[in-house]
Design a protein around this motif. Structure first.
Motif, short mmCIF file in Angstrom:
data_model
loop_
_atom_site.label_atom_id
_atom_site.label_comp_id
_atom_site.label_asym_id
_atom_site.label_seq_id
_atom_site.Cartn_x
_atom_site.Cartn_y
_atom_site.Cartn_z
N LYS A 39 0.84 -1.18 0.00
CA LYS A 39 0.00 0.00 0.00
C LYS A 39 0.89 1.24 0.00
N LEU A 40 0.98 1.89 -1.12
CA LEU A 40 1.82 3.08 -1.26
C LEU A 40 0.97 4.34 -1.12
N LYS A 41 1.58 5.40 -0.59
CA LYS A 41 0.87 6.67 -0.51
C LYS A 41 0.53 7.18 -1.90
N ASN A 42 1.48 7.05 -2.80
CA ASN A 42 1.29 7.52 -4.16
C ASN A 42 1.88 6.50 -5.11
N PRO A 43 1.04 5.58 -5.61
CA PRO A 43 1.57 4.47 -6.42
C PRO A 43 2.37 4.91 -7.63
N SER A 44 2.09 6.09 -8.17
CA SER A 44 2.79 6.53 -9.37
C SER A 44 4.12 7.20 -9.07
N ASN A 45 4.44 7.38 -7.79
CA ASN A 45 5.64 8.11 -7.43
C ASN A 45 6.90 7.38 -7.85
N LEU A 46 6.90 6.06 -7.77
CA LEU A 46 8.06 5.29 -8.18
C LEU A 46 8.34 5.51 -9.66
N GLY A 47 7.30 5.62 -10.46
CA GLY A 47 7.49 5.89 -11.89
C GLY A 47 8.21 7.21 -12.12
N ILE A 103 18.42 9.64 0.02
CA ILE A 103 18.47 8.36 0.71
C ILE A 103 17.61 8.43 1.96
N TYR A 104 16.75 7.45 2.11
CA TYR A 104 15.93 7.36 3.32
C TYR A 104 16.60 6.38 4.28
N VAL A 105 16.80 6.82 5.52
CA VAL A 105 17.41 5.98 6.56
C VAL A 105 16.29 5.51 7.48
N TYR A 106 16.10 4.21 7.56
CA TYR A 106 15.06 3.69 8.46
C TYR A 106 15.38 4.08 9.90
N THR A 140 16.94 12.03 3.22
CA THR A 140 15.62 12.62 3.13
C THR A 140 14.72 11.99 4.20
N ARG A 141 13.86 12.81 4.76
CA ARG A 141 12.91 12.30 5.75
C ARG A 141 11.63 11.80 5.09
N ASP A 142 11.52 12.00 3.79
CA ASP A 142 10.34 11.58 3.05
C ASP A 142 10.70 10.36 2.19
N PRO A 143 10.26 9.16 2.58
CA PRO A 143 10.63 7.97 1.82
C PRO A 143 10.06 7.96 0.41
N GLU A 144 9.02 8.75 0.17
CA GLU A 144 8.43 8.81 -1.17
C GLU A 144 9.36 9.48 -2.17
N ALA A 146 12.75 9.04 -2.00
CA ALA A 146 14.05 8.36 -1.90
C ALA A 146 14.34 7.50 -3.12
N HIS A 147 15.61 7.59 -3.56
CA HIS A 147 16.11 6.67 -4.58
C HIS A 147 16.63 5.39 -3.93
N LEU A 148 17.10 5.51 -2.69
CA LEU A 148 17.71 4.40 -1.97
C LEU A 148 17.24 4.39 -0.52
N PHE A 149 17.26 3.21 0.08
CA PHE A 149 16.87 3.04 1.47
C PHE A 149 18.02 2.34 2.21
N PHE A 150 18.48 2.98 3.29
CA PHE A 150 19.64 2.48 4.03
C PHE A 150 19.19 1.71 5.26
N LEU A 151 19.73 0.51 5.41
CA LEU A 151 19.49 -0.31 6.59
C LEU A 151 20.61 -0.04 7.59
N PRO A 152 20.39 0.78 8.61
CA PRO A 152 21.47 1.23 9.51
C PRO A 152 21.77 0.21 10.60
N ILE A 153 22.21 -0.96 10.18
CA ILE A 153 22.50 -2.02 11.13
C ILE A 153 23.99 -2.34 11.10
N SER A 154 24.59 -2.51 12.27
CA SER A 154 26.03 -2.72 12.37
C SER A 154 26.36 -4.19 12.57
#
Length: 432
Positions: A39-47, A103-106, A140-144, A146-154
């Protein structure tokens, strides 16, 4: 219950995994959410994001064909010379990255395992990058957007807080990562949307590749930035990113950068280190303590000798694999103006998409270890000086800065990740 396990349970509870302790040892990699309804906020945003990346690809491709680039585009540095496969393409790609990349950081998870890691020791790049990413202007604080999503796990922290040396089991460490990605997949739509293809993690610990293999979608689809970049152990040249292992003994590069001119370097080739792995064993079997004609290869230095002083005295510095392919010696050589001599099997060199390593380093195959001295002595003085000067030129791309500066190692790691994202096309599941 083991003390380290109690510690990890106390801070991982913020992930919302109330039954984590009961599931930790039985969790399967197949449990990572991948098929629930997206369920995306804006399905066309990825396009729109993909269309923007397509424009970036076209611009970079055009620059690659040009012979010159407008210096006015960059007041700090304009890549040039043979150390780059294509300086125009790299420069344009870098500039586009600076302008476009988000980049969106979880935010799930708390230190010490998430959002933090030690910044010292030979594994310090992991903590340095995670900390820099938390405050980066690329965030970016807005995941919509983001080009990339970072998993901040060590991975360094997972090993420290979760691994139980008495049992020697990997399951607890792998299940920590599995549960974390499960939370991300359950709370956000982005992992499932791409099957992790626009997500990345970074690990400098030797066990990073193995622990990340616990999640098939992460191992197969995601971008893994790894110090232990061994192509014989699952490192994928087209997907993963090799990052340099860098040791900062005082927490900064103070006292590490620079060295004498080529004419003042009196040692032909230098190495000092313990017998870690079969490559070093072969090296020392042939050359240990044979100091004739400027060869200085030994296990340990005397008390009145300094390792960095020896590097600065030397024309060539051997960077041999230890138990794993990663080693800080390669960067230390570049920092101090010594030409790196790489003796490694199956190693993916950092930033190899951009940098032509043949122009500032030497590769020696294992079969040529007995011929090491003759190979180096056959290199003309003119070629050696060119190699050395090229190494000084590319040094800026391996320097750690606090805060990061343009074209330094933090930005080069991001650029390598950016290139992988440019070459990945993600289809919006809501569009035909």
């Amino acid at each position: 219950m083991n003390t380290k396990l109690l510690i990890i349970l106390s801070f991982i509870s913020i992930l919302g995994l109330s039954s984590f302790s009961s599931r930790m040892l039985s969790r399967s990699s197949d449990s990572v959410v991948a098929d629930r309804e997206i369920k995306l906020k804006n399905p066309s945003n990825l396009g729109k994001i993909e269309a923007g990346l397509a424009k970036s690809r076209a611009l970079i491709k055009k620059s690659a064909a040009n012979q010159t680039i407008d210096d006015d585009d960059d007041p700090d540095y304009v890549p040039s010379g043979s150390v780059y496969w294509n300086p125009n393409s790299f420069h344009r790609s870098y500039l586009v990255m600076e302008k476009e990349l988000k980049i969106y950081v979880y935010e799930e998870g708390d230190p010490p395992v998430f959002h933090d890691a030690p910044c010292d020791g030979i594994l310090g790049m992991e903590g340095i990058f995670i900390n820099d990413m938390e405050i980066s202007r690329f965030r970016t604080r807005d995941p919509e957007k983001a080009h990339l999503f970072f998993l901040p796990i060590s991975i360094v922290s997972i090993v420290h807080f979760v691994f139980v040396r008495e049992t020697r089991l990997w399951s607890d460490m792998k299940n920590t990562l599995i549960d974390y990605v499960n939370v991300i997949a359950e709370k956000h739509p982005y992992w499932n949307r791409s099957r992790g293809a626009d997500h990345f993690m970074l690990a400098c610990h030797d066990w990073g590749p193995e622990i990340s293999s616990a999640i098939p979608t992460l191992y197969k689809n995601s971008i893994r930035a790894l110090c232990n970049a061994n192509t014989s152990e699952g490192f994928k040249l087209t997907r993963d990113v090799s990052i340099p292992e860098i040791y900062l003994p005082h927490g900064t590069t103070e006292g590490l950068l620079g060295g004498p001119s080529p004419s003042k370097r009196t040692t032909l080739v230098f190495f000092s280190g313990g017998v870690h792995g079969y490559i070093r064993q072969l090296l020392l079997d042939h050359w240990e303590n044979k100091t004739k004609d400027g060869v200085k290869i030994q296990q340990y230095l005397s008390k009145d000798e300094n390792y960095y002083d020896e590097v600065r005295k030397s024309k060539y510095c051997i960077c041999a694999s230890g138990w794993e392919v990663a080693s800080p010696r390669m960067v230390e050589a570049l920092y101090m103006g010594c030409v790196p001599v790489l003796i490694k099997d199956h190693y993916a060199k950092p930033f190899n998409d951009v940098l032509n390593w043949r122009k500032f380093s030497i590769d020696i195959g294992l079969e040529n270890i007995p011929n090491l001295k003759s190979i180096l002595m056959e290199i003309s003085q003119r070629k050696y000086i060119r190699l050395q000067r090229n190494g000084v030129q590319v040094r800026k791309h391996f320097v750690v800065n606090f805060p990061p500066k343009r074209y330094d190692v933090f930005h080069m790691i991001l650029h390598s990740i950016w290139l992988r994202r440019l070459n990945t096309r993600i289809h919006d599941p809501h569009e035909p």
